[in-house]
Structures are given as C-alpha cells and as structure tokens.
Design a protein around this motif. Structure first.
Motif, PDB file in Angstrom:
ATOM      1  N   ASP A 183       0.914  -1.221  -0.013  1.00 23.20           N
ATOM      2  CA  ASP A 183       0.047  -0.003   0.056  1.00 23.20           C
ATOM      3  C   ASP A 183       0.865   1.189   0.094  1.00 23.20           C
ATOM      4  N   HIS A 184       0.455   2.406  -0.598  1.00 22.15           N
ATOM      5  CA  HIS A 184       1.189   3.541  -0.463  1.00 22.15           C
ATOM      6  C   HIS A 184       2.701   3.447  -0.313  1.00 22.15           C
ATOM      7  N   LEU A 185       3.341   3.203  -1.273  1.00 25.92           N
ATOM      8  CA  LEU A 185       4.954   2.906  -1.185  1.00 25.92           C
ATOM      9  C   LEU A 185       5.505   4.442  -1.064  1.00 25.92           C
ATOM     10  N   MET A 186       5.965   4.641   0.196  1.00 25.35           N
ATOM     11  CA  MET A 186       6.829   5.902   0.340  1.00 25.35           C
ATOM     12  C   MET A 186       7.769   5.698   1.266  1.00 25.35           C
ATOM     13  N   ALA A 187       8.988   6.743   1.674  1.00 25.07           N
ATOM     14  CA  ALA A 187       9.727   6.562   2.601  1.00 25.07           C
ATOM     15  C   ALA A 187       9.137   6.990   3.734  1.00 25.07           C
ATOM     16  N   ASN A 188       9.788   6.567   5.086  1.00 23.11           N
ATOM     17  CA  ASN A 188       9.313   7.310   6.301  1.00 23.11           C
ATOM     18  C   ASN A 188       7.794   7.073   6.632  1.00 23.11           C
ATOM     19  N   MET A 189       7.276   6.140   6.451  1.00 19.45           N
ATOM     20  CA  MET A 189       5.905   5.815   6.903  1.00 19.45           C
ATOM     21  C   MET A 189       5.694   4.437   6.827  1.00 19.45           C
ATOM     22  N   GLU A 190       5.164   3.761   7.830  1.00 15.87           N
ATOM     23  CA  GLU A 190       5.000   2.467   8.149  1.00 15.87           C
ATOM     24  C   GLU A 190       3.805   2.096   7.020  1.00 15.87           C
ATOM     25  N   LEU A 191       4.240   0.856   6.175  1.00 12.48           N
ATOM     26  CA  LEU A 191       3.477   0.386   5.374  1.00 12.48           C
ATOM     27  C   LEU A 191       3.076  -1.101   5.396  1.00 12.48           C
ATOM     28  N   LYS A 192       2.280  -1.319   4.498  1.00 10.73           N
ATOM     29  CA  LYS A 192       1.984  -2.829   4.603  1.00 10.73           C
ATOM     30  C   LYS A 192       2.563  -3.697   3.370  1.00 10.73           C
ATOM     31  N   LEU A 193       3.142  -4.661   3.612  1.00 12.24           N
ATOM     32  CA  LEU A 193       3.453  -5.506   2.488  1.00 12.24           C
ATOM     33  C   LEU A 193       2.583  -6.796   2.431  1.00 12.24           C
ATOM     34  N   ASN A 194       1.840  -7.151   1.369  1.00 18.41           N
ATOM     35  CA  ASN A 194       1.057  -8.298   1.342  1.00 18.41           C
ATOM     36  C   ASN A 194       1.517  -9.398   0.166  1.00 18.41           C
ATOM     37  N   PHE A 195       1.974 -10.538   0.752  1.00 17.88           N
ATOM     38  CA  PHE A 195       2.418 -11.536   0.008  1.00 17.88           C
ATOM     39  C   PHE A 195       1.357 -12.388  -0.337  1.00 17.88           C
ATOM     40  N   ASN A 196       0.593 -12.519  -1.821  1.00 14.73           N
ATOM     41  CA  ASN A 196      -0.731 -13.455  -1.859  1.00 14.73           C
ATOM     42  C   ASN A 196       0.068 -14.628  -2.707  1.00 14.73           C
ATOM     43  N   ILE A 197      -0.245 -15.778  -2.202  1.00 17.44           N
ATOM     44  CA  ILE A 197       0.358 -16.830  -2.759  1.00 17.44           C
ATOM     45  C   ILE A 197      -0.692 -17.955  -3.220  1.00 17.44           C
ATOM     46  N   LYS A 198      -0.368 -18.344  -4.558  1.00 16.37           N
ATOM     47  CA  LYS A 198      -1.261 -19.278  -4.981  1.00 16.37           C
ATOM     48  C   LYS A 198      -0.406 -20.500  -5.709  1.00 16.37           C
ATOM     49  N   HIS A 199      -1.321 -21.433  -6.001  1.00 14.01           N
ATOM     50  CA  HIS A 199      -0.738 -22.718  -6.762  1.00 14.01           C
ATOM     51  C   HIS A 199      -0.377 -22.087  -8.240  1.00 14.01           C
ATOM     52  N   ALA A 200       0.894 -22.159  -8.526  1.00 17.24           N
ATOM     53  CA  ALA A 200       1.343 -21.648  -9.955  1.00 17.24           C
ATOM     54  C   ALA A 200       0.504 -22.138 -10.884  1.00 17.24           C
ATOM     55  N   GLN A 201       0.010 -23.729 -10.732  1.00 19.22           N
ATOM     56  CA  GLN A 201      -0.379 -24.245 -11.782  1.00 19.22           C
ATOM     57  C   GLN A 201      -2.035 -24.114 -12.007  1.00 19.22           C
ATOM     58  N   SER A 202      -2.753 -24.187 -10.611  1.00 19.40           N
ATOM     59  CA  SER A 202      -4.154 -24.178 -10.535  1.00 19.40           C
ATOM     60  C   SER A 202      -4.974 -22.806 -10.378  1.00 19.40           C
ATOM     61  N   ASN A 203      -3.823 -21.932  -9.982  1.00 18.31           N
ATOM     62  CA  ASN A 203      -4.108 -20.534  -9.477  1.00 18.31           C
ATOM     63  C   ASN A 203      -4.968 -20.594  -8.285  1.00 18.31           C
ATOM     64  N   LYS A 204      -4.967 -21.641  -7.594  1.00 15.39           N
ATOM     65  CA  LYS A 204      -5.813 -21.827  -6.416  1.00 15.39           C
ATOM     66  C   LYS A 204      -5.032 -21.244  -5.244  1.00 15.39           C
ATOM     67  N   PHE A 246       2.845  -8.031   6.190  1.00 16.56           N
ATOM     68  CA  PHE A 246       3.925  -7.643   6.969  1.00 16.56           C
ATOM     69  C   PHE A 246       3.924  -6.190   6.986  1.00 16.56           C
ATOM     70  N   MET A 247       4.582  -5.444   8.015  1.00 17.25           N
ATOM     71  CA  MET A 247       4.696  -4.150   8.254  1.00 17.25           C
ATOM     72  C   MET A 247       6.111  -3.644   8.305  1.00 17.25           C
ATOM     73  N   THR A 248       6.477  -2.607   7.616  1.00 18.61           N
ATOM     74  CA  THR A 248       7.714  -2.217   7.695  1.00 18.61           C
ATOM     75  C   THR A 248       7.881  -0.596   7.360  1.00 18.61           C
ATOM     76  N   THR A 249       8.971  -0.069   7.545  1.00 18.33           N
ATOM     77  CA  THR A 249       8.956   1.319   7.114  1.00 18.33           C
ATOM     78  C   THR A 249      10.414   1.433   6.330  1.00 18.33           C
ATOM     79  N   PHE A 250      10.242   2.254   5.245  1.00 12.19           N
ATOM     80  CA  PHE A 250      11.838   2.271   4.339  1.00 12.19           C
ATOM     81  C   PHE A 250      12.008   3.748   4.766  1.00 12.19           C
ATOM     82  N   PRO A 251      13.273   3.724   5.233  1.00 14.02           N
ATOM     83  CA  PRO A 251      13.849   5.097   6.052  1.00 14.02           C
ATOM     84  C   PRO A 251      14.160   6.029   5.070  1.00 14.02           C
ATOM     85  N   GLN A 252      14.189   5.963   3.815  1.00 17.72           N
ATOM     86  CA  GLN A 252      14.364   6.911   2.746  1.00 17.72           C
ATOM     87  C   GLN A 252      14.205   6.372   1.495  1.00 17.72           C
TER      88      GLN A 252
END
Ligand SMILES: [Cu+2]
Length: 278
Positions: A183-204, A246-252
């Motif tokens: 979400d809103h990729l920017m420096a100095n602000m806590e943001l969320k990284l979402n990893f969505n995982i699907k089966h590559a073959q079935s897309n489930k 996950f949550m993180t903050t990019f410092p710059q």
C-alpha cells in the motif's frame, strides 16, 4: 555508514539456512533498523548499539568460493568483555543474513551459540566478490540490534547483476505464484506488504503455509547498497495463507530488495522482489 531510522517497532523475523563464510576484517557497521520479537520489541538506540560490538572471523587464510568456511562471531561490550546472554527471538539467538554486493545472492542461517559470547557456523560462498554478513541479536536486557561486516571472497571476478525495480511484483518459486502488493509505497511511513500466494498451476490460493521460525513467514529488506537493513514483522503470525501481511518502514527513498521466506510441506522457499521507493 548511514543514519538510521528511528523507532520502528518491528517484529522480526528471520530465518534459517545453512553454512557460511569467509575471511574478514574490516569493520564497517551499518546498522539500521530493528527487529524484534513477536511481541514488539524495540530496536536498540544508537547508544545501546555502540555498546555492543561484533568481531567476525573466518577460518583459513583466505576465503574462496564453494569451500566450507567457518565463521565465528564474538559479541563483546565496548570494553572488550564478552556479552554472554542473548534472548531467543524467532526461535534463534542469532540470525545471520549473507548477501553478495549486488544482492543477487541471499542466505539466511543460524550460527550456534557456543557460550561466552561466541557464535559459530560453517557455510560456503557461491562465488568470489564482496559479501555482507549481517548478524541480528538481542543481548539480554537490551533491544534488538544488528551488526555487520563486509568480507571478500577471493577468485576470478564475477559479473555484477543490476538491481532493477520490477514493474510487476509477481514471481513463481517452487510451484508457488507469489504476488507482492504494497500500500502507498513511500519513505518514512509504516506500510503494509502483502504476499499473496497461489498454486502456480491451478491458480488456487495456497492455504497450507507452515510456521517458519514461529511466524507465517520472514521478510528481509535491504537497500540496494546493502547499507540499510530493515526487519519486518507479520501482522498475523498464525495465518496459513493465502495472504501473508507484514509491516515495515523504508527509511528513505531509493531501490530496495525484499526477500520473503515461507514454508510449505517442510520446505522453505525464498522469493525476491526489487522495488523503488519514491
Ligand atoms: Cu534467522
């Protein structure tokens, strides 16, 4: 050295791996952002970090590729007295990340604590070149911190890979199709990284992620120059998929490489992404 970011409360994460290192000496401490426990430990402030030093030693006269190298890491206070007690964070007393200078190589391993401030692990380096070793520790009574060291692996020079931000944050690894959204990729602000995982073959959706080091997954982030090391924590440690957040903050602003590590069927897979933070 770089300045760092302050006060991020992160839970950290990390990983596992297998062996490590080479010969070194020449300290350059970087250090940045923190890590922490699954509860919410804080990252150590600069005074606390300065009171702890790590001495990295690699076996042999010189480190060469594809040969077992034993790395010893001694943790001391600034007077040179050993620090003897370390908290277990994400199931380990020390997490070590090793990356090549171009960040094309990534390894996450856990040295064994031998007592008296000494950690040890055996590993190999895949090529010649410069590698950065980053050790994460939480000396008992202190906050989480990391200590790092560049080392040289001797041999024929290898071509450096370019670190280029990807337009589409989507990768297939070991039959898993992982899509990263931020979400809103920017420096100095806590943001969320979402990893969505699907089966590559079935897309489930993948819903059988297993806990890895006590959490749904582990994410490590480094700036392109490997100077800024960010730790990241899951927002819901117990989920088994298909989303791991996950949550993180990019410092710059700048280019960063992100490695997500997840486990299914007893096997850990690592998925890398490169992003540009405006
Ligand atoms: Cu680890």
């Amino acid at each position: 050295m770089k300045k760092v970011t302050i006060s991020i409360v992160l839970t950290v994460v990390l990983l596992t791996g297998c062996g490590i290192l080479g010969s070194a000496n020449n300290a350059k401490h970087v250090d940045m952002v923190g890590m922490d426990h699954s509860g919410m430990a804080e990252e150590a402030g600069s005074t606390e970090r300065e009171n702890v030093k790590a001495i990295f030693k690699l076996s042999g006269d010189k480190t060469v590729p594809n040969q077992d190298t034993t790395m010893k890491i001694s943790i001391q206070d600034k007077e040179g007295k050993t620090i003897n007690e370390f908290d277990t964070v994400h199931e380990q007393q020390m997490h070590v990340i090793i990356v090549s200078k171009d960040l094309s190589y990534f390894n996450h391993i856990h040295p064994e604590y031998k007592g008296k401030g000494q950690f040890m692990v055996t590993t190999q380096f895949p090529t010649s070149g410069e590698f950065k070793i980053i050790a994460d520790i939480t000396p008992t009574g202190m906050n989480a911190m990391n200590k790092s060291q560049w080392i040289t692996v001797h041999g024929e020079p290898v071509a450096q890979q370019l670190i280029e931000p990807e337009a589409t944050l989507s990768q297939v690894v070991d039959g898993n199709h992982i899509t990263l959204s931020i979400d809103h990729l920017m420096a100095n602000m806590e943001l969320k990284l979402n990893f969505n995982i699907k089966h590559a073959q079935s897309n489930k959706p993948v819903t059988d992620l297993q806990p890895y080091l006590g959490a749904v997954g582990h994410v490590v982030i480094l700036s392109a120059d490997a100077e800024n090391y960010l730790h990241v924590h899951p927002t819901d440690e117990q989920t088994s998929g298909a989303d791991a957040e996950f949550m993180t903050t990019f410092p710059q602003s700048g280019v960063y490489k992100i490695w997500g590590q997840f486990q299914r069927n007893g096997k850990v897979f690592t998925v890398p992404f490169v992003v540009k933070v405006p």
